[in-house]
Design a protein around this motif. Structure first.
Motif, short mmCIF file in Angstrom:
data_model
loop_
_atom_site.label_atom_id
_atom_site.label_comp_id
_atom_site.label_asym_id
_atom_site.label_seq_id
_atom_site.Cartn_x
_atom_site.Cartn_y
_atom_site.Cartn_z
N TYR A 157 0.82 -1.21 0.00
CA TYR A 157 0.00 0.00 0.00
C TYR A 157 0.86 1.27 0.00
O TYR A 157 0.43 2.32 -0.46
N ARG A 158 2.06 1.14 0.55
CA ARG A 158 3.02 2.26 0.63
C ARG A 158 2.41 3.49 1.31
O ARG A 158 2.61 4.63 0.88
N THR A 159 1.68 3.23 2.35
CA THR A 159 1.06 4.32 3.12
C THR A 159 1.77 4.55 4.45
O THR A 159 1.45 5.51 5.15
N MET A 160 2.72 3.68 4.77
CA MET A 160 3.39 3.77 6.06
C MET A 160 4.72 4.52 5.93
O MET A 160 5.58 4.15 5.15
N THR A 161 4.85 5.57 6.70
CA THR A 161 6.11 6.32 6.77
C THR A 161 6.74 6.08 8.14
O THR A 161 6.10 5.58 9.07
N LEU A 162 7.99 6.44 8.27
CA LEU A 162 8.69 6.26 9.54
C LEU A 162 8.02 7.08 10.64
O LEU A 162 7.83 6.59 11.76
N CYS A 163 7.63 8.30 10.31
CA CYS A 163 6.97 9.17 11.29
C CYS A 163 5.64 8.56 11.75
O CYS A 163 5.32 8.55 12.94
N LYS A 164 4.87 8.02 10.79
CA LYS A 164 3.59 7.42 11.12
C LYS A 164 3.78 6.15 11.95
O LYS A 164 3.02 5.88 12.88
N PHE A 165 4.82 5.39 11.61
CA PHE A 165 5.09 4.15 12.34
C PHE A 165 5.46 4.44 13.80
O PHE A 165 5.00 3.75 14.72
N VAL A 166 6.27 5.46 14.01
CA VAL A 166 6.63 5.86 15.37
C VAL A 166 5.39 6.29 16.14
O VAL A 166 5.21 5.96 17.32
N SER A 167 4.50 7.02 15.48
CA SER A 167 3.26 7.46 16.11
C SER A 167 2.38 6.26 16.47
O SER A 167 1.77 6.23 17.55
N ILE A 168 2.33 5.25 15.60
CA ILE A 168 1.55 4.04 15.87
C ILE A 168 2.12 3.28 17.06
O ILE A 168 1.38 2.79 17.92
N LEU A 169 3.45 3.17 17.12
CA LEU A 169 4.08 2.52 18.27
C LEU A 169 3.74 3.25 19.57
O LEU A 169 3.47 2.62 20.60
N ASN A 170 3.76 4.57 19.49
CA ASN A 170 3.43 5.38 20.67
C ASN A 170 1.99 5.13 21.13
O ASN A 170 1.71 4.93 22.32
N MET A 171 1.04 5.11 20.16
CA MET A 171 -0.36 4.85 20.50
C MET A 171 -0.53 3.44 21.06
O MET A 171 -1.29 3.24 22.03
N SER A 172 0.17 2.48 20.48
CA SER A 172 0.05 1.09 20.92
C SER A 172 0.57 0.91 22.34
O SER A 172 -0.04 0.20 23.15
N VAL A 173 1.70 1.55 22.64
CA VAL A 173 2.27 1.45 23.98
C VAL A 173 1.36 2.08 25.02
O VAL A 173 1.16 1.54 26.12
N LYS A 174 0.77 3.23 24.68
CA LYS A 174 -0.16 3.89 25.61
C LYS A 174 -1.38 3.01 25.88
O LYS A 174 -1.82 2.86 27.02
N THR A 175 -1.92 2.42 24.81
CA THR A 175 -3.08 1.54 24.97
C THR A 175 -2.72 0.32 25.81
O THR A 175 -3.46 -0.08 26.71
N LEU A 176 -1.55 -0.27 25.53
CA LEU A 176 -1.11 -1.45 26.25
C LEU A 176 -0.87 -1.14 27.73
O LEU A 176 -1.21 -1.95 28.60
N ALA A 177 -0.29 0.02 28.02
CA ALA A 177 -0.03 0.40 29.41
C ALA A 177 -1.34 0.48 30.19
O ALA A 177 -1.43 0.02 31.34
N MET A 178 -2.36 1.06 29.56
CA MET A 178 -3.67 1.16 30.22
C MET A 178 -4.25 -0.23 30.45
O MET A 178 -4.79 -0.52 31.53
N VAL A 179 -4.13 -1.11 29.45
CA VAL A 179 -4.66 -2.46 29.56
C VAL A 179 -3.97 -3.23 30.68
O VAL A 179 -4.61 -3.91 31.49
N ILE A 180 -2.63 -3.12 30.75
CA ILE A 180 -1.87 -3.83 31.78
C ILE A 180 -2.27 -3.36 33.18
O ILE A 180 -2.47 -4.17 34.09
#
Length: 433
Positions: free
Chosen positions: A261-284
């Motif tokens: 799809y070529r829609t993923m950039t490094l900046c977007k990937f870092v943002s996704i990791l940040n969102m995922s970690v925040k969600t996971l921290a809340m879940v834990i």
């Protein structure tokens, strides 16, 4: 006053008081549990051990992977492709854009596993498009949020994993299979409702696609939908467990968004990791403190006492199930699905088993119940998000939601009182093994 009674008051009363004071849910659970364990003179190391042990599960490893995969697919442009594909499939019927909305939710739910993510991704495109084509804004929001419940029922539903953990390790694979027919029943029922309303209200048909365009759109969307084959097909074929499928799905999602799809950039990937970690921290945090809370509920015999109370009010199983459904519907209006799954499962599952329900069947009843809660005021997150995206008041949306509520409640009753809807596929799978 007996120690058990006072301990129950400290645990439940303290939790409700802290919630009323708007203390974050994880802290409310942890603080009320700590106060209770001090009163009961139980060593605090026991509480710490229960909290740590709640994460010591192979099943839990699926949670961060599915969270990451959902964010990757949601931010990677898959929702736009699924919407066009759904429009190709059902867009030509009367009210086709509403039908495409429901079909898109079915497909996106099989990737994201989150109803709120469904509303955010599908709704941001289709609510506006439906309004531009003559649908009332409140109706557009109603279709979007009611169909998003499918995401809770279709693998890889994160809430099913929470239920498995809270229930003491019920097979995630069986829960995943159990969700398909309830989800199809809900989606199909909503489609019938939208078709009837489209005829009565004169909703427009969608655009027509050529065969070449249809094939191209289908292939483009199929690349993303292959995630479903990875998750479900891999499990059924015995290639990997549900937990391992989550890791494979994450890697696949990253590869297709970067290289195809070529829609993923490094900046977007870092943002996704940040969102995922925040969600996971809340879940834990919630998982650990809810585990301690559930442990103390067991120590104080709250589930057993509640079961005796419900059964004493009526020896009729049907009335008891209706009472449990009503309780979950009310609580679903007030709190988030994931939190309620972790809180209510240790309390209500023993009661359901006592009433003769299969734990997997009860899991599906809970998912449908709490999914409806996402669409109801005052705290339904899907309802609030949908109204914000559609720029329409909650009152206007609720008027349009009335027939959708009726359909969802009918589906809930069918799932509750017809166990085979939930158990057919898990039983079929176990018989073939």
């Amino acid at each position: 006053m007996e120690q058990q009674t006072l301990g129950t008051i400290i645990l439940l009363g303290g939790f409700l008081l802290l919630m009323f004071l708007r203390v974050p849910i994880a802290f409310a659970l942890g603080m009320s549990s700590l106060a209770t364990i001090v009163y009961l003179d139980i060593p605090t190391v026991v509480l710490v051990h229960r909290m740590i042990n709640s994460l010591n599960s192979f099943t839990f490893l699926a949670v961060p992977c599915f969270i990451l995969a959902g964010h990757l697919m949601g931010e990677g442009g898959i929702s736009d492709r699924l919407i066009r594909f759904a429009d190709v499939l059902v867009g030509r019927v009367r009210g086709g854009l509403a039908q495409a909305n429901i079909a898109s939710s079915s497909m996106f739910g099989s990737i994201s596993g989150s109803a709120v993510a469904d509303v955010a991704s599908i709704g941001s495109v289709l609510i506006k498009s439906m309004s531009q084509r003559g649908y009332r804004p409140g109706y557009s929001v109603s279709v979007t949020i009611s169909s998003s419940i499918q995401s809770i029922l279709i693998p890889p539903s994160q809430n099913m994993i929470y239920f498995s953990l809270a229930a003491g390790g019920i097979s995630v694979e069986s829960l995943f299979l159990a969700g398909y027919f309830p989800a199809l029943l809900l989606g199909g029922s909503l489609m019938v409702l939208c078709w009837i309303l489209a005829i009565k209200q004169g909703h427009p048909k969608g655009e027509r696609y050529t065969i070449k365009e249809s094939v191209k759109i289908g292939l483009d969307a199929g690349i993303g939908l292959f995630t479903v084959v990875i998750i479900v097909g891999g499990i059924l074929l015995g290639m990997f467990t549900a937990t391992e499928s989550a890791a494979v799905a994450s890697i696949y999602a990253l590869l297709i968004t970067v290289f195809i799809y070529r829609t993923m950039t490094l900046c977007k990937f870092v943002s996704i990791l940040n969102m995922s970690v925040k969600t996971l921290a809340m879940v834990i945090a919630i998982l650990m403190t809810s585990s301690a809370f559930a442990f103390l509920l067991g120590v104080l015999n709250v589930p057993s006492a509640l079961a005796d109370l419900i059964l004493s009010l009526s020896g009729n199983v049907i009335i008891a199930l209706l009472a449990i459904n009503l309780l979950m519907l009310i609580l679903g209006m007030l709190m988030d699905v994931g939190i309620l799954v972790l809180l209510l499962t240790p309390i209500l599952l023993p009661i359901a088993v006592k009433l003769g329900l299969d734990p997997i069947h009860f899991g599906m009843i809970m998912m449908v119940n709490l999914g409806i809660g996402l669409c109801t005021p005052p705290s339904g997150s899907s309802l609030l998000l949908g109204c914000a995206i559609g720029k329409v008041s909650m009152g206007t949306t609720l008027k349009e939601m009335v027939p959708f509520y009726i359909v969802m409640l009918i589906v809930l009753m069918l799932v509750t009182f017809v166990p085979s809807i939930s158990l057919y596929l898990p039983n079929l799978s176990s018989n073939q093994l």
